[in-house]
Design a protein around this motif. Structure first.
Motif, PDB file in Angstrom:
ATOM      1  N   THR A 123      -8.002   3.898 -45.885  1.00 30.95           N
ATOM      2  CA  THR A 123      -7.507   3.708 -44.519  1.00 30.95           C
ATOM      3  C   THR A 123      -8.655   3.604 -43.531  1.00 30.95           C
ATOM      4  OG1 THR A 123      -6.085   4.617 -42.780  1.00 30.95           O
ATOM      5  CG2 THR A 123      -7.285   6.196 -44.148  1.00 30.95           C
ATOM      6  N   ALA A 124      -8.397   2.865 -42.460  1.00 30.75           N
ATOM      7  CA  ALA A 124      -9.350   2.747 -41.357  1.00 30.75           C
ATOM      8  C   ALA A 124      -8.970   3.653 -40.199  1.00 30.75           C
ATOM      9  CB  ALA A 124      -9.426   1.293 -40.886  1.00 30.75           C
ATOM     10  N   LYS A 125      -8.028   4.557 -40.433  1.00 29.51           N
ATOM     11  CA  LYS A 125      -7.558   5.432 -39.360  1.00 29.51           C
ATOM     12  C   LYS A 125      -8.695   6.252 -38.761  1.00 29.51           C
ATOM     13  CE  LYS A 125      -4.004   8.912 -38.353  1.00 29.51           C
ATOM     14  NZ  LYS A 125      -2.881   9.720 -38.918  1.00 29.51           N
ATOM     15  N   ASP A 126      -9.657   6.674 -39.612  1.00 32.98           N
ATOM     16  CA  ASP A 126     -10.725   7.541 -39.121  1.00 32.98           C
ATOM     17  C   ASP A 126     -11.679   6.840 -38.159  1.00 32.98           C
ATOM     18  OD1 ASP A 126     -11.697   5.910 -41.109  1.00 32.98           O
ATOM     19  OD2 ASP A 126     -13.011   7.422 -42.005  1.00 32.98           O
ATOM     20  N   ASN A 127     -11.733   5.513 -38.180  1.00 31.88           N
ATOM     21  CA  ASN A 127     -12.562   4.789 -37.212  1.00 31.88           C
ATOM     22  C   ASN A 127     -11.724   4.052 -36.172  1.00 31.88           C
ATOM     23  OD1 ASN A 127     -11.958   2.033 -38.186  1.00 31.88           O
ATOM     24  ND2 ASN A 127     -13.202   2.555 -39.974  1.00 31.88           N
ATOM     25  N   ASN A 128     -10.457   4.479 -36.072  1.00 38.72           N
ATOM     26  CA  ASN A 128      -9.520   3.890 -35.113  1.00 38.72           C
ATOM     27  C   ASN A 128      -9.358   2.383 -35.341  1.00 38.72           C
ATOM     28  OD1 ASN A 128      -7.656   4.201 -33.004  1.00 38.72           O
ATOM     29  ND2 ASN A 128      -9.153   3.634 -31.447  1.00 38.72           N
ATOM     30  N   TYR A 129      -9.451   1.992 -36.600  1.00 37.48           N
ATOM     31  CA  TYR A 129      -9.212   0.612 -37.022  1.00 37.48           C
ATOM     32  C   TYR A 129     -10.192  -0.382 -36.399  1.00 37.48           C
ATOM     33  CZ  TYR A 129      -5.115   2.796 -38.943  1.00 37.48           C
ATOM     34  OH  TYR A 129      -4.275   3.638 -39.651  1.00 37.48           O
ATOM     35  N   THR A 130     -11.407   0.068 -36.157  1.00 38.04           N
ATOM     36  CA  THR A 130     -12.455  -0.823 -35.642  1.00 38.04           C
ATOM     37  C   THR A 130     -13.312  -1.395 -36.764  1.00 38.04           C
ATOM     38  OG1 THR A 130     -13.927   1.069 -35.284  1.00 38.04           O
ATOM     39  CG2 THR A 130     -12.571   0.358 -33.416  1.00 38.04           C
ATOM     40  N   ALA A 131     -13.085  -0.971 -37.993  1.00 36.08           N
ATOM     41  CA  ALA A 131     -13.780  -1.509 -39.163  1.00 36.08           C
ATOM     42  C   ALA A 131     -12.844  -1.423 -40.356  1.00 36.08           C
ATOM     43  CB  ALA A 131     -15.062  -0.720 -39.446  1.00 36.08           C
ATOM     44  N   VAL A 132     -12.958  -2.374 -41.266  1.00 30.62           N
ATOM     45  CA  VAL A 132     -12.082  -2.346 -42.437  1.00 30.62           C
ATOM     46  C   VAL A 132     -12.589  -1.304 -43.432  1.00 30.62           C
ATOM     47  CG1 VAL A 132     -11.258  -4.725 -42.246  1.00 30.62           C
ATOM     48  CG2 VAL A 132     -13.388  -4.259 -43.478  1.00 30.62           C
ATOM     49  N   PRO A 133     -11.683  -0.598 -44.099  1.00 27.17           N
ATOM     50  CA  PRO A 133     -12.110   0.373 -45.111  1.00 27.17           C
ATOM     51  C   PRO A 133     -12.550  -0.327 -46.391  1.00 27.17           C
ATOM     52  CG  PRO A 133      -9.727   0.258 -45.046  1.00 27.17           C
ATOM     53  CD  PRO A 133     -10.222  -0.650 -43.951  1.00 27.17           C
ATOM     54  N   THR A 149      -4.658  -6.620 -46.580  1.00 29.17           N
ATOM     55  CA  THR A 149      -4.494  -7.601 -45.499  1.00 29.17           C
ATOM     56  C   THR A 149      -5.889  -8.099 -45.163  1.00 29.17           C
ATOM     57  OG1 THR A 149      -2.595  -6.372 -44.660  1.00 29.17           O
ATOM     58  CG2 THR A 149      -3.600  -7.976 -43.175  1.00 29.17           C
ATOM     59  N   THR A 150      -6.138  -9.388 -45.388  1.00 26.59           N
ATOM     60  CA  THR A 150      -7.520  -9.872 -45.275  1.00 26.59           C
ATOM     61  C   THR A 150      -8.009  -9.966 -43.838  1.00 26.59           C
ATOM     62  OG1 THR A 150      -6.693 -12.154 -45.409  1.00 26.59           O
ATOM     63  CG2 THR A 150      -7.516 -11.139 -47.449  1.00 26.59           C
ATOM     64  N   ASN A 151      -7.104 -10.221 -42.905  1.00 25.38           N
ATOM     65  CA  ASN A 151      -7.499 -10.351 -41.495  1.00 25.38           C
ATOM     66  C   ASN A 151      -6.461  -9.628 -40.648  1.00 25.38           C
ATOM     67  OD1 ASN A 151      -9.341 -12.155 -39.527  1.00 25.38           O
ATOM     68  ND2 ASN A 151      -7.283 -12.090 -38.689  1.00 25.38           N
ATOM     69  N   ASN A 152      -6.932  -8.751 -39.783  1.00 27.62           N
ATOM     70  CA  ASN A 152      -6.033  -7.929 -38.973  1.00 27.62           C
ATOM     71  C   ASN A 152      -5.945  -8.512 -37.570  1.00 27.62           C
ATOM     72  OD1 ASN A 152      -5.503  -5.618 -40.938  1.00 27.62           O
ATOM     73  ND2 ASN A 152      -7.728  -5.828 -40.978  1.00 27.62           N
ATOM     74  N   THR A 153      -4.873  -9.242 -37.335  1.00 23.78           N
ATOM     75  CA  THR A 153      -4.704 -10.031 -36.117  1.00 23.78           C
ATOM     76  C   THR A 153      -4.820  -9.190 -34.853  1.00 23.78           C
ATOM     77  OG1 THR A 153      -2.994 -11.117 -37.440  1.00 23.78           O
ATOM     78  CG2 THR A 153      -3.273 -11.889 -35.190  1.00 23.78           C
ATOM     79  N   ILE A 154      -4.252  -8.002 -34.883  1.00 18.30           N
ATOM     80  CA  ILE A 154      -4.220  -7.149 -33.686  1.00 18.30           C
ATOM     81  C   ILE A 154      -5.560  -6.465 -33.458  1.00 18.30           C
ATOM     82  CG2 ILE A 154      -3.149  -5.110 -32.659  1.00 18.30           C
ATOM     83  CD1 ILE A 154      -0.571  -5.874 -34.140  1.00 18.30           C
ATOM     84  N   MET A 155      -6.139  -5.929 -34.531  1.00 17.20           N
ATOM     85  CA  MET A 155      -7.374  -5.158 -34.411  1.00 17.20           C
ATOM     86  C   MET A 155      -8.622  -6.030 -34.372  1.00 17.20           C
ATOM     87  SD  MET A 155      -4.855  -3.361 -35.786  1.00 17.20           S
ATOM     88  CE  MET A 155      -4.105  -1.742 -35.556  1.00 17.20           C
ATOM     89  N   GLY A 156      -8.521  -7.262 -34.873  1.00 20.57           N
ATOM     90  CA  GLY A 156      -9.681  -8.151 -34.868  1.00 20.57           C
ATOM     91  C   GLY A 156     -10.700  -7.836 -35.937  1.00 20.57           C
ATOM     92  N   THR A 157     -10.232  -7.287 -37.075  1.00 19.84           N
ATOM     93  CA  THR A 157     -11.117  -6.994 -38.196  1.00 19.84           C
ATOM     94  C   THR A 157     -10.733  -7.848 -39.396  1.00 19.84           C
ATOM     95  OG1 THR A 157      -9.700  -5.191 -38.982  1.00 19.84           O
ATOM     96  CG2 THR A 157     -11.473  -4.611 -37.434  1.00 19.84           C
ATOM     97  N   ALA A 158     -11.672  -7.988 -40.338  1.00 18.66           N
ATOM     98  CA  ALA A 158     -11.400  -8.841 -41.495  1.00 18.66           C
ATOM     99  C   ALA A 158     -12.318  -8.477 -42.651  1.00 18.66           C
ATOM    100  CB  ALA A 158     -11.581 -10.311 -41.125  1.00 18.66           C
ATOM    101  N   TYR A 159     -11.857  -8.828 -43.838  1.00 14.55           N
ATOM    102  CA  TYR A 159     -12.675  -8.735 -45.043  1.00 14.55           C
ATOM    103  C   TYR A 159     -13.327 -10.092 -45.309  1.00 14.55           C
ATOM    104  CZ  TYR A 159     -10.507  -4.278 -46.366  1.00 14.55           C
ATOM    105  OH  TYR A 159     -10.084  -2.973 -46.401  1.00 14.55           O
ATOM    106  N   ARG A 160     -14.635 -10.112 -45.446  1.00 13.25           N
ATOM    107  CA  ARG A 160     -15.309 -11.291 -45.983  1.00 13.25           C
ATOM    108  C   ARG A 160     -15.088 -11.313 -47.493  1.00 13.25           C
ATOM    109  NH1 ARG A 160     -15.960 -11.540 -41.243  1.00 13.25           N
ATOM    110  NH2 ARG A 160     -14.136 -12.801 -41.631  1.00 13.25           N
ATOM    111  N   ASP A 161     -15.318 -12.451 -48.103  1.00 15.59           N
ATOM    112  CA  ASP A 161     -15.101 -12.585 -49.536  1.00 15.59           C
ATOM    113  C   ASP A 161     -15.915 -11.569 -50.332  1.00 15.59           C
ATOM    114  OD1 ASP A 161     -14.137 -14.042 -51.969  1.00 15.59           O
ATOM    115  OD2 ASP A 161     -16.276 -14.464 -52.172  1.00 15.59           O
ATOM    116  N   VAL A 289     -15.058  -3.805 -31.966  1.00 11.84           N
ATOM    117  CA  VAL A 289     -15.010  -3.959 -33.417  1.00 11.84           C
ATOM    118  C   VAL A 289     -16.413  -3.845 -34.015  1.00 11.84           C
ATOM    119  CG1 VAL A 289     -14.402  -5.532 -35.297  1.00 11.84           C
ATOM    120  CG2 VAL A 289     -12.947  -5.386 -33.274  1.00 11.84           C
ATOM    121  N   ASP A 290     -16.511  -3.122 -35.133  1.00  9.64           N
ATOM    122  CA  ASP A 290     -17.769  -3.018 -35.860  1.00  9.64           C
ATOM    123  C   ASP A 290     -18.230  -4.425 -36.248  1.00  9.64           C
ATOM    124  OD1 ASP A 290     -19.583  -2.845 -38.139  1.00  9.64           O
ATOM    125  OD2 ASP A 290     -19.052  -0.729 -38.247  1.00  9.64           O
TER     126      ASP A 290
END
Length: 361
Positions: A123-133, A149-161, A289-290
């Motif tokens: 979970t990214a809860k500990d960083n307030n969803y500013t970085a993907v876990p 979820t590869t891209n988080n529309t609301i939080m503006g975070t994403a996983y690169r490949d 966002v991180d």
């Protein structure tokens, strides 16, 4: 003055695609019928369906002998339920990575399936969803699959490949807001689903891409809920969203004309860098966002003053920069810069950010 639509979805379509739609609307391929009128049983549509599916798999670098594509309705939200109904059959237990609101919604809906256990394994809860876990690779239970979820529309975070590992466990991804916006090794995934209204087509189409050897018929499911049945019927068990599939086909050819995903990703990286650099240079605006987790598609930003944020959104709209209001869960502003957003639109936003800041020193 050119208008730029920064909406999170339904989002912009390429201007070239809009022009082609306009040309085809009254008479599709000399049929005498609008593209919105052709039968889903007709050779016109079946040719369109097969070509669209082939182009999608080609762009994704997937073997059509091993992968299939469904063109469905109901939105990505419906897949929160259909994926576990279809695929959590052995252990009736799935693992989820909580990277934001839509990942949470996927977990909640899966948990409503009778007999289903859902475990949050990161979970990214500990960083307030500013970085993907970090996505785990070892698990303490037997799971039918891991959902991300590869891209988080609301939080503006994403996983690169590179942040998506190859797992022994089947991997399922909600790619709704960055589907075909950047390169992945799609063979890492056993099933991908995405609402089309971000990067591919108007709202009303949901794409499901899956490994054929992972999906099997479930006799206890109604046909419309069963992936294998839909695949056998070529996504036409009932009337499919013909117009949306047609638009998706045009967008896929547009992506190919831009150099495929390699070319599209390069364009999206340039747009994102332009906007993030603008925010970094600002004394008034900021991205929370991180940097290592920043989305190429959705860029939330704030001034730190809610009233000033509202003033900015209103003033931006007057300058033809539309739909910049942030999601109600996080506030502030959000610029969604999907594939069809030109670099000129991002630059126009950056120019206005600087102008607004100069006026509020």
């Amino acid at each position: 003055m050119t208008t730029y639509n920064f909406a999170a979805g339904p989002a912009m379509l390429p201007v070239e695609v809009i022009a082609q739609i306009k040309a085809d609307l009254p008479d599709y391929k000399g049929s005498g019928m609008s593209v919105m009128e052709i039968s889903h049983r007709s050779p016109l549509y079946m040719d369109l369906y097969e070509e669209t599916k082939a182009d999608m798999l080609e762009i994704m670098g997937l073997d059509p002998e091993k992968y299939d594509v469904l063109f469905l309705q109901g939105g990505a939200t419906q897949q929160f339920t259909l994926v576990p109904l279809n695929q959590a059959r052995k252990f009736h237990r799935i693992a989820v990575v909580d990277s934001g609101h839509w990942a949470q919604r996927a977990a909640e809906d899966a948990g409503k399936v009778p007999g289903m256990s859902v475990d949050t394994v990161a979970t990214a809860k500990d960083n307030n969803y500013t970085a993907v876990p970090k996505i785990p690779v070892e698990f303490t239970h037997d799971y039918d699959y891991l959902h991300i979820t590869t891209n988080n529309t609301i939080m503006g975070t994403a996983y690169r490949d590179a942040a998506v590992p190859k797992l022994d466990l089947p991997l399922v991804a909600d790619m709704s807001s960055n589907f075909l916006g950047e390169q992945y090794d799609f063979s890492k995934f056993d099933l991908i689903y995405a609402g089309a209204q971000k990067n591919l087509a108007p709202a009303g189409l949901t794409v499901v891409v899956f490994k054929k050897d992972w999906v099997h018929k479930n006799d206890d499911l109604a046909g419309l809920f069963d992936y294998a049945t839909e695949a056998k019927k070529k996504s036409a068990l009932n009337t499919p969203p013909v117009f949306q599939v047609y638009v998706a086909g045009l967008v896929l050819k547009w992506i190919k004309s831009k150099g495929g995903l390699k070319g599209i990703e390069a364009l999206n990286q340039e747009k994102a860098k332009t906007l993030y650099d603008c925010l970094e240079a600002s004394d008034l605006f900021a991205s929370k966002v991180d940097p290592a987790s920043r989305s190429l598609m959705n860029v939330p930003f704030v001034t730190g003053d809610k009233e000033l944020d509202q003033e900015f959104v209103k003033a931006a709209a007057a300058h033809h920069l539309l739909n910049l209001k942030g999601h109600r869960l996080v506030g502030g502003m959000r610029a969604s810069i999907y594939n069809a957003m030109p670099l000129a639109g991002v630059q126009a936003l950056c120019d206005f950010i600087q102008e607004f800041e100069d006026q509020h020193k």
